[in-house]
Motif scaffolding. Structure first.
Motif, PDB file in Angstrom:
ATOM      1  N   UNK A 295       0.832  -1.201   0.000  1.00  0.00           N
ATOM      2  CA  UNK A 295       0.000   0.000   0.000  1.00  0.00           C
ATOM      3  C   UNK A 295       0.867   1.252   0.000  1.00  0.00           C
ATOM      4  N   UNK A 296       1.943   1.238   0.796  1.00  0.00           N
ATOM      5  CA  UNK A 296       2.841   2.384   0.823  1.00  0.00           C
ATOM      6  C   UNK A 296       3.523   2.562  -0.527  1.00  0.00           C
ATOM      7  N   UNK A 297       3.908   1.454  -1.160  1.00  0.00           N
ATOM      8  CA  UNK A 297       4.559   1.518  -2.467  1.00  0.00           C
ATOM      9  C   UNK A 297       3.608   2.059  -3.529  1.00  0.00           C
ATOM     10  N   UNK A 298       2.320   1.864  -3.345  1.00  0.00           N
ATOM     11  CA  UNK A 298       1.315   2.311  -4.303  1.00  0.00           C
ATOM     12  C   UNK A 298       0.725   3.681  -3.965  1.00  0.00           C
ATOM     13  N   UNK A 299       1.192   4.290  -2.878  1.00  0.00           N
ATOM     14  CA  UNK A 299       0.697   5.598  -2.465  1.00  0.00           C
ATOM     15  C   UNK A 299       0.915   6.613  -3.590  1.00  0.00           C
ATOM     16  N   UNK A 300      -0.133   7.331  -4.002  1.00  0.00           N
ATOM     17  CA  UNK A 300       0.006   8.237  -5.145  1.00  0.00           C
ATOM     18  C   UNK A 300       1.087   9.301  -4.951  1.00  0.00           C
ATOM     19  N   UNK A 301       1.256   9.794  -3.739  1.00  0.00           N
ATOM     20  CA  UNK A 301       2.291  10.800  -3.507  1.00  0.00           C
ATOM     21  C   UNK A 301       3.683  10.205  -3.699  1.00  0.00           C
ATOM     22  N   UNK A 302       3.903   9.027  -3.144  1.00  0.00           N
ATOM     23  CA  UNK A 302       5.205   8.376  -3.268  1.00  0.00           C
ATOM     24  C   UNK A 302       5.507   8.075  -4.732  1.00  0.00           C
ATOM     25  N   UNK A 303       4.494   7.573  -5.448  1.00  0.00           N
ATOM     26  CA  UNK A 303       4.667   7.252  -6.866  1.00  0.00           C
ATOM     27  C   UNK A 303       4.948   8.524  -7.663  1.00  0.00           C
ATOM     28  N   UNK A 304       4.211   9.589  -7.383  1.00  0.00           N
ATOM     29  CA  UNK A 304       4.421  10.846  -8.100  1.00  0.00           C
ATOM     30  C   UNK A 304       5.820  11.398  -7.839  1.00  0.00           C
ATOM     31  N   UNK A 305       6.274  11.325  -6.595  1.00  0.00           N
ATOM     32  CA  UNK A 305       7.635  11.769  -6.286  1.00  0.00           C
ATOM     33  C   UNK A 305       8.657  10.938  -7.065  1.00  0.00           C
TER      34      UNK A 305
ATOM     35  N   UNK B 255      10.937  21.533  -8.448  1.00  0.00           N
ATOM     36  CA  UNK B 255      10.830  21.723  -6.999  1.00  0.00           C
ATOM     37  C   UNK B 255       9.418  22.092  -6.576  1.00  0.00           C
ATOM     38  N   UNK B 256       8.785  22.975  -7.341  1.00  0.00           N
ATOM     39  CA  UNK B 256       7.405  23.352  -7.029  1.00  0.00           C
ATOM     40  C   UNK B 256       6.458  22.169  -7.185  1.00  0.00           C
ATOM     41  N   UNK B 257       6.717  21.344  -8.189  1.00  0.00           N
ATOM     42  CA  UNK B 257       5.881  20.161  -8.391  1.00  0.00           C
ATOM     43  C   UNK B 257       6.038  19.192  -7.218  1.00  0.00           C
ATOM     44  N   UNK B 258       7.276  18.982  -6.776  1.00  0.00           N
ATOM     45  CA  UNK B 258       7.508  18.089  -5.634  1.00  0.00           C
ATOM     46  C   UNK B 258       6.803  18.631  -4.380  1.00  0.00           C
ATOM     47  N   UNK B 259       6.856  19.948  -4.186  1.00  0.00           N
ATOM     48  CA  UNK B 259       6.189  20.549  -3.027  1.00  0.00           C
ATOM     49  C   UNK B 259       4.678  20.372  -3.115  1.00  0.00           C
TER      50      UNK B 259
ATOM     51  N   UNK C 198       2.261  18.304  -0.443  1.00  0.00           N
ATOM     52  CA  UNK C 198       1.165  18.940   0.284  1.00  0.00           C
ATOM     53  C   UNK C 198      -0.114  18.116   0.232  1.00  0.00           C
ATOM     54  N   UNK C 199      -0.239  17.230  -0.748  1.00  0.00           N
ATOM     55  CA  UNK C 199      -1.390  16.338  -0.810  1.00  0.00           C
ATOM     56  C   UNK C 199      -2.582  16.849  -1.581  1.00  0.00           C
ATOM     57  N   UNK C 200      -2.531  18.067  -2.065  1.00  0.00           N
ATOM     58  CA  UNK C 200      -3.664  18.617  -2.784  1.00  0.00           C
ATOM     59  C   UNK C 200      -3.905  17.975  -4.148  1.00  0.00           C
ATOM     60  N   UNK C 201      -2.939  17.196  -4.622  1.00  0.00           N
ATOM     61  CA  UNK C 201      -3.065  16.572  -5.939  1.00  0.00           C
ATOM     62  C   UNK C 201      -3.461  15.103  -5.872  1.00  0.00           C
ATOM     63  N   UNK C 202      -3.672  14.580  -4.669  1.00  0.00           N
ATOM     64  CA  UNK C 202      -3.894  13.135  -4.504  1.00  0.00           C
ATOM     65  C   UNK C 202      -4.997  12.576  -5.400  1.00  0.00           C
ATOM     66  N   UNK C 203      -6.163  13.208  -5.397  1.00  0.00           N
ATOM     67  CA  UNK C 203      -7.277  12.678  -6.199  1.00  0.00           C
ATOM     68  C   UNK C 203      -6.950  12.719  -7.685  1.00  0.00           C
ATOM     69  N   UNK C 204      -6.353  13.793  -8.134  1.00  0.00           N
ATOM     70  CA  UNK C 204      -5.968  13.909  -9.535  1.00  0.00           C
ATOM     71  C   UNK C 204      -4.916  12.892  -9.919  1.00  0.00           C
ATOM     72  N   UNK C 205      -3.997  12.621  -9.001  1.00  0.00           N
ATOM     73  CA  UNK C 205      -2.961  11.617  -9.277  1.00  0.00           C
ATOM     74  C   UNK C 205      -3.594  10.250  -9.491  1.00  0.00           C
ATOM     75  N   UNK C 206      -4.470   9.862  -8.569  1.00  0.00           N
ATOM     76  CA  UNK C 206      -5.136   8.554  -8.698  1.00  0.00           C
ATOM     77  C   UNK C 206      -5.992   8.497  -9.955  1.00  0.00           C
ATOM     78  N   UNK C 207      -6.708   9.572 -10.236  1.00  0.00           N
ATOM     79  CA  UNK C 207      -7.547   9.606 -11.437  1.00  0.00           C
ATOM     80  C   UNK C 207      -6.707   9.479 -12.706  1.00  0.00           C
ATOM     81  N   UNK C 208      -5.473   9.967 -12.643  1.00  0.00           N
ATOM     82  CA  UNK C 208      -4.574   9.893 -13.780  1.00  0.00           C
ATOM     83  C   UNK C 208      -3.761   8.603 -13.835  1.00  0.00           C
TER      84      UNK C 208
END
Length: 126
Positions: free
Chosen positions: A16-26, A69-73, A77-87
């Motif tokens: 689950x941690x490996x599949x976390x959208x934030x971790x994957x996006x980073x 750097x701005x993208x990583x920040x 912050x987590x505001x992109x989580x839903x969009x990440x999963x949707x994508x």
């Protein structure tokens, strides 16, 4: 030694941690950053950028690094989580995509290292 429910829970949690959208996006942004760093080395830029545009392309690199750097920040912050999963970033489905990308990046780096005379990675600690 037999597996316990606790071991199974721990393994499931790791996946689950490996599949976390934030971790994957980073991970993906980090890989893209690595490709850009390689692409902008003197020996590599000659392969993809026409001479007339090289100075402008190199001048743009600070803006690329700031944007990364701005993208990583924003990801952190987590505001992109839903969009990440949707994508398709994160979740079980993204495992195959990440594996294929990682393999392609490894092949790219390997090919660039072999560029004459010493490869673009010469002098870079590995």
């Amino acid at each position: 030694m037999p597996s316990t429910d606790e071991d199974s829970d721990s393994l499931a949690s790791a996946w689950e941690q490996a599949d976390d959208p934030r971790r994957v996006a980073h991970e993906l942004v980090g890989q893209a950053h690595a490709v850009l760093v390689l692409a902008y080395r003197d020996a590599a830029i000659e392969l993809w950028c026409v001479p007339e545009l090289r100075e402008s392309a190199v001048a743009a690199t600070p803006y690329l690094w700031i944007a990364i750097g701005e993208m990583q920040a924003a990801i952190a912050e987590g505001g992109l989580d839903e969009g990440l999963l949707a994508g398709g970033i994160g979740g079980k489905v993204s495992r195959t995509k990440r594996g294929a990308l990682r393999l392609a990046l490894e092949r790219l780096a390997s090919a660039l290292v072999r560029q004459p005379p010493f490869g673009i990675m010469a002098g870079v600690p590995g």
